[in-house]
Enzyme design. Structure first.
Site, PDB file in Angstrom:
ATOM      1  N   SER A   1      12.902  33.705  63.082  1.00 41.11           N
ATOM      2  CA  SER A   1      14.114  34.082  62.366  1.00 41.11           C
ATOM      3  C   SER A   1      15.122  34.667  63.361  1.00 41.11           C
ATOM      4  O   SER A   1      15.495  33.995  64.319  1.00 41.11           O
ATOM      5  CB  SER A   1      13.777  35.065  61.248  1.00 41.11           C
ATOM      6  OG  SER A   1      14.859  35.231  60.384  1.00 41.11           O
TER       7      SER A   1
ATOM      8  N   ASP B   1       6.793  14.889  44.919  1.00 39.41           N
ATOM      9  CA  ASP B   1       5.531  15.253  45.556  1.00 39.41           C
ATOM     10  C   ASP B   1       4.769  14.036  46.077  1.00 39.41           C
ATOM     11  O   ASP B   1       4.252  14.022  47.196  1.00 39.41           O
ATOM     12  CB  ASP B   1       4.668  16.026  44.548  1.00 39.41           C
ATOM     13  CG  ASP B   1       3.399  16.606  45.159  1.00 39.41           C
ATOM     14  OD1 ASP B   1       3.138  16.351  46.346  1.00 39.41           O
ATOM     15  OD2 ASP B   1       2.677  17.331  44.461  1.00 39.41           O
TER      16      ASP B   1
ATOM     17  N   ASP C   1       4.652  11.083  49.604  1.00 43.47           N
ATOM     18  CA  ASP C   1       3.788  10.980  50.776  1.00 43.47           C
ATOM     19  C   ASP C   1       2.375  10.529  50.424  1.00 43.47           C
ATOM     20  O   ASP C   1       1.497  10.465  51.292  1.00 43.47           O
ATOM     21  CB  ASP C   1       3.728  12.318  51.513  1.00 43.47           C
ATOM     22  CG  ASP C   1       3.184  13.449  50.632  1.00 43.47           C
ATOM     23  OD1 ASP C   1       2.887  13.212  49.444  1.00 43.47           O
ATOM     24  OD2 ASP C   1       3.062  14.582  51.143  1.00 43.47           O
TER      25      ASP C   1
ATOM     26  N   VAL D   1       0.202  12.064  48.450  1.00 48.95           N
ATOM     27  CA  VAL D   1      -0.730  13.157  48.170  1.00 48.95           C
ATOM     28  C   VAL D   1      -0.082  14.129  47.193  1.00 48.95           C
ATOM     29  O   VAL D   1       1.028  14.600  47.429  1.00 48.95           O
ATOM     30  CB  VAL D   1      -1.104  13.941  49.455  1.00 48.95           C
ATOM     31  CG1 VAL D   1      -2.078  15.056  49.123  1.00 48.95           C
ATOM     32  CG2 VAL D   1      -1.684  13.016  50.496  1.00 48.95           C
TER      33      VAL D   1
ATOM     34  N   ASP E   1       0.106  17.509  46.268  1.00 47.99           N
ATOM     35  CA  ASP E   1      -0.289  18.821  46.786  1.00 47.99           C
ATOM     36  C   ASP E   1       0.827  19.849  46.676  1.00 47.99           C
ATOM     37  O   ASP E   1       0.795  20.882  47.338  1.00 47.99           O
ATOM     38  CB  ASP E   1      -0.741  18.710  48.240  1.00 47.99           C
ATOM     39  CG  ASP E   1       0.297  18.041  49.141  1.00 47.99           C
ATOM     40  OD1 ASP E   1       1.402  17.750  48.649  1.00 47.99           O
ATOM     41  OD2 ASP E   1      -0.008  17.794  50.315  1.00 47.99           O
TER      42      ASP E   1
ATOM     43  N   ASP F   1      11.782  26.557  53.917  1.00 43.18           N
ATOM     44  CA  ASP F   1      12.398  27.843  54.229  1.00 43.18           C
ATOM     45  C   ASP F   1      13.534  28.149  53.244  1.00 43.18           C
ATOM     46  O   ASP F   1      14.479  27.371  53.126  1.00 43.18           O
ATOM     47  CB  ASP F   1      12.949  27.807  55.660  1.00 43.18           C
ATOM     48  CG  ASP F   1      13.333  29.182  56.191  1.00 43.18           C
ATOM     49  OD1 ASP F   1      13.808  30.020  55.401  1.00 43.18           O
ATOM     50  OD2 ASP F   1      13.167  29.405  57.402  1.00 43.18           O
TER      51      ASP F   1
ATOM     52  N   HIS G   1       9.681  30.755  54.971  1.00 40.99           N
ATOM     53  CA  HIS G   1      10.373  31.407  56.083  1.00 40.99           C
ATOM     54  C   HIS G   1       9.389  32.110  57.006  1.00 40.99           C
ATOM     55  O   HIS G   1       8.781  33.104  56.628  1.00 40.99           O
ATOM     56  CB  HIS G   1      11.402  32.404  55.555  1.00 40.99           C
ATOM     57  CG  HIS G   1      12.238  33.015  56.638  1.00 40.99           C
ATOM     58  ND1 HIS G   1      13.072  32.260  57.433  1.00 40.99           N
ATOM     59  CD2 HIS G   1      12.350  34.297  57.082  1.00 40.99           C
ATOM     60  CE1 HIS G   1      13.675  33.057  58.306  1.00 40.99           C
ATOM     61  NE2 HIS G   1      13.249  34.283  58.109  1.00 40.99           N
TER      62      HIS G   1
END
Length: 544
Positions: free
Chosen positions: A210, A277, A280, A282, A284, A435, A471
């Protein structure tokens, strides 16, 4: 001026039950006279305190952690001792003619046999450049270390140090925070190390996230000769752009006259994750391919949301969906021009849209404190400004002002890393895609420009994206925060090139072997990709 620091040191000694007994060989050198020549040509030291501290574990150290949520993340430096005996050097100094006051701490393992021959600085967070407690973890791991308050008392309001008076920026204080005091703390810390042990550190490192990640990039861009290796996690670079962009969401909430409660914000995030979701392959709760996710908040107009705090049912309005789209898209000028990147679909929207509700239909959006400070103190230069009165044109004007007046001071966005390349310094940056405080695409933008400037940049600087990570860590994704520093050390000291970066996530489904799963994140521009098989096994993923 420095009584708050002196009190902190004396309090630690008293509360920790530190015995001032018979001095050992190292302790006999832990005196003011040993460090009497410790100075720089451009500073005047007004106070120098040197103390041998025994059985220090930091449990009673007052935290100077990141204010406002832009976190101060300690270095993960391997095994640590339960306590440590240290030589604590504390100094206060000023830059003649600038009327500033800078506090710097230097910590040295008391006995040379406890020093690992390395120097490590951990970064700060938010408006906190560093502090006394920031040197603790490096010391516990055998490093010498230093840190600085960046020229301002961390308990003071931003206006107290950011303005010399209403309407006037305190430029020396901002320069101290942005870079000057950091570099001086590094130079002083390394000088003190060599003075105390009679030899310079074999290796020197920076580890931050950060604000600490931005600080690491300051070192890489301006003073790479000071460090052999740098970790710059979730770096707060492009400060002049991303900080005013953090004000975009609460500003749009004002313009749209909608302040939805947290349950509505969560409903938008959950719906976007549900929609994207499986891109990709998967399920998860991670959006690994955010560029392929094209969820539209408008699809939720009229949907009801059941809420618990405050309790009740609320219907999603068109204005609420426009606010969500603005959060994801990022700020655009009144003419529709791109100003900065938005947040990804699986970021926690409450990071920028914290709401205080007395009922479901009576909520107030509370702007993120650092962006609110920036708009009032450094742009409007009016600490009592009512930001609710800002117009669309006001926002654009202040955004341009931020870039024009502050890019060279604190932007930390130069892609020219020629000096770093010549110095032989290595750097690893990483950023969680989820983030909610610093848009990950800002770091993608920076690294893309660095690659364009030098096509061989990956030989000394590598960048990793972490899907589903928040983050500086956390979230559902593969979190590399506990492994990145060791990976950097291996690159610097053993020549082990980081072709991947190990991340740890919570196991999904009905895993019987472990509660966690491991993934090996990919250096940008390669993409962390599921191939086939058990998603709890690292072998089911590759870099494409």
């Amino acid at each position: 001026m420095v009584s708050w620091i002196s009190t902190s040191i004396s309090t630690i000694m008293a509360l920790s039950g530190l015995a001032q007994g018979v001095l050992g060989a190292g302790a006999s050198s832990c005196t003011v006279s040993t460090f009497s020549s410790l100075t720089l040509s451009n500073i005047n030291i007004t106070n120098l305190n040197v103390t041998a501290v025994y059985n220090y574990n930091g449990a009673n150290s007052s935290s100077t952690g990141g204010t406002g949520g832009v976190g101060m993340i300690s270095a993960s430096t391997g095994s640590t001792a339960p306590t440590v005996n240290i030589c604590l050097v504390y100094m206060t100094y000023t830059h003649p003619g600038q009327n500033d006051v800078v506090n710097t701490w230097i910590g040295l393992p008391l006995e040379a046999s406890d020093w690992n021959s390395r120097f490590l600085m951990d970064g700060g967070g938010g408006w906190v450049a560093g502090g006394e407690d920031v040197i603790l973890e490096p010391l516990m791991s055998g490093y010498s270390s230093s840190s600085t308050d960046g020229g301002h008392n961390t308990t003071a309001s931003t206006a107290d140090w950011g303005l010399t008076s209403e309407g006037n920026t305190n430029w020396p204080a901002l320069w101290d925070f942005a870079s000057v005091a950091l570099v001086e703390a590094a130079v002083l810390g390394k000088k003190a190390t060599e003075t105390y042990y009679g030899s310079a550190p074999k290796y020197s490192y920076w580890n931050g996230c950060s604000t600490g990640g931005r600080q690491g990039h300051v070192m890489a861009q301006q003073h790479p000769d000071l460090f052999d290796g740098i970790v710059g996690g979730a770096p707060a670079i492009n400060w002049d752009k991303f900080i005013p962009s953090e004000f975009w969401s609460p500003f749009m909430a004002q313009l749209l006259d909608t302040q939805p409660p947290l349950c509505v914000l969560d409903a938008f995030t959950d719906a976007a994750i549900e929609a994207c979701d499986m891109l990709d392959g998967v399920k998860d709760k991670i959006i690994s391919y955010p560029g392929q996710c094209h969820f539209k908040a408008s699809s939720m107009i009229g949907r009801t949301v059941n809420c618990s705090d405050p309790s009740g049912t609320i219907t999603i309005t068109k204005a609420m969906t426009k606010l969500a789209d603005a959060y994801w898209e990022g700020p655009r000028s009144a003419e529709g021009r791109f100003e900065w990147h938005g947040f990804h679909y699986d970021s926690d929207m409450s990071g920028m849209l914290t709401t205080n509700c007395t009922s479901l239909h009576n909520c107030t959006v509370i702007p993120f404190s650092i962006s609110d400070d920036w708009m009032k103190v450094f742009l409007a230069r009016n600490s009592s400004l009512n930001t609710d009165s800002l117009t669309r044109l006001d926002y654009d004007r202040l955004f341009r002002q931020s870039v024009n007046q502050y890019a060279s001071v604190i932007g930390t966005e130069s892609p020219d890393l020629t000096e770093m390349k010549l110095a032989g310094t290595k750097m690893i940056a990483w950023h969680g895609i989820s983030d909610p405080l610093i848009p990950a695409n800002g770091t993608v933008d920076y690294y893309t420009r660095a690659m364009k400037f030098d096509p061989d940049v990956a030989e000394y600087y590598r960048f990793f994206l972490a899907p589903g990570v928040g983050h500086c860590g956390g979230g559902t994704g593969f979190d590399p925060s506990d492994t990145v520093f060791d990976t950097l050390r291996a690159w610097v000291e053993n020549g082990t090139v980081p072709d991947t970066l190990k991340g740890i996530a919570t196991a999904i489904g009905h895993s019987t072997s472990s509660t966690t799963r491991t993934g090996h994140l990919c250096p940008y521009p390669k993409v962390f990709t599921y191939t086939s098989g058990d998603p709890n096994k690292a072998s089911s993923f590759t870099c494409v």
